[in-house]
Write an enzyme that holds these catalytic residues in place. Sequence first.
Site, short mmCIF file in Angstrom:
data_model
loop_
_atom_site.label_atom_id
_atom_site.label_comp_id
_atom_site.label_asym_id
_atom_site.label_seq_id
_atom_site.Cartn_x
_atom_site.Cartn_y
_atom_site.Cartn_z
NE ARG A 51 -82.89 42.68 -89.71
CZ ARG A 51 -82.05 42.63 -88.61
NH1 ARG A 51 -80.76 42.26 -88.90
NH2 ARG A 51 -82.20 42.76 -87.49
CB THR A 52 -87.16 47.73 -91.70
OG1 THR A 52 -87.43 46.27 -91.34
CG2 THR A 52 -88.32 48.17 -92.71
CE LYS A 80 -92.83 67.95 -77.88
NZ LYS A 80 -92.67 68.88 -79.02
NE ARG A 101 -90.40 47.90 -88.20
CZ ARG A 101 -89.56 46.84 -88.09
NH1 ARG A 101 -88.76 46.80 -87.10
NH2 ARG A 101 -89.57 46.21 -89.25
CG HIS A 129 -92.28 43.58 -91.83
ND1 HIS A 129 -91.96 44.53 -92.50
CD2 HIS A 129 -91.17 43.31 -91.03
CE1 HIS A 129 -90.44 44.94 -92.42
NE2 HIS A 129 -89.82 44.25 -91.42
N1 CP Z 1 -86.51 41.96 -90.54
C1 CP Z 1 -86.81 43.28 -90.03
O1 CP Z 1 -87.66 43.82 -89.78
O2 CP Z 1 -85.66 43.42 -89.10
P1 CP Z 1 -85.55 44.78 -88.24
O3 CP Z 1 -86.31 44.69 -87.27
O4 CP Z 1 -84.23 44.88 -87.87
O5 CP Z 1 -86.19 46.28 -89.18
#
Ligand code: CP
Length: 307
Positions: A51-52, A80, A101, A129
């Site tokens: 999703r993100t 590396k 991320r 998040h």
């Molecule tokens: N909600 C969320 O962060 O989903 P993903 O891990 O698929 O990005």
Amino acid sequence: MRSLINILDFSVEELQELIDTANDIIARPEAYSQVCRGKKLATLFFEPSTRTRLSFEAAMYELGGNVIGFSEANSSSAAKGESVADTAKTISCYADIIAMRHPKEGAPLVAAANASIPVINAGDGGHNHPTQTLADLLTIYREKGRFSDLTVGLCGDLKFGRTVHSLINALSRYENVRFVLISPEELKLPSYVKKDVLRRQGIPYEQTTDLEKAMPDLDILYMTRVQRERFFNEEDYLRLKDSYILTPEKLKNASKDLCIMHPLPRVNEISVAVDDDPRACYFKQVLNGKYMRMALIMKLLKEAGRI
Ligand code: CP
């Protein structure tokens, strides 16, 4: 340089501004289709995501921009031994904005300190998040029309659940919000969140292991996954993973206006039989995430003088 690392980086007024923009995008998408023409978003994902990452990419394309990036650490020079700081300096030469991320808490903060372009935290370990929280806030606003006077049940892995930590921070700034923290003993909300956020601000909360008992009081039920990737011990994960499974039966005593949320991915926490319940909002959250990320990209690029 303005970045988004923690949801508290934005004031309540700025969050409302993003929600208003997202609602306008929903109403008039064509008005935004060229706003980021010629601009590049770099998606640096050192941890898996559906999703993100893809909603950030869809968001940038729908703003008329382009996307570069990688979806796993092994396909970047991190494999590396390159540092996050050097990666951020490098990407600043190629892109206008970064969404990162990383499994290590604080990695996006290090990136922001070294980049010369805005950095967005797309999830850092078990910490925060904030863009999931933007999706959650738009969903709550569209479903409930308010952020105040709400009883919010948070259920599942409250220890490692970064979406829960960010959402508590965000909702704690509104009037008369009360939290019901539903988890196994081993996955309770960390003391630092209770002490620094809830107790410090005098926000009422109760802790319980009993989802069904808590159910009738809730305006919002936010289910979360027990996250295998955060456990050191497979046995503990297997013992705890199915602690809560939401079924139509368990919703019998729930409010008819309950808003059922989940950041997804789900494993077993919500039975697919709940998906047809009009109170199920988790796929609305997915879509709302794209609109809020569009609003966020525009805000940060405008503040950086890039659009
Ligand atoms: N909600 C969320 O962060 O989903 P993903 O891990 O698929 O990005």
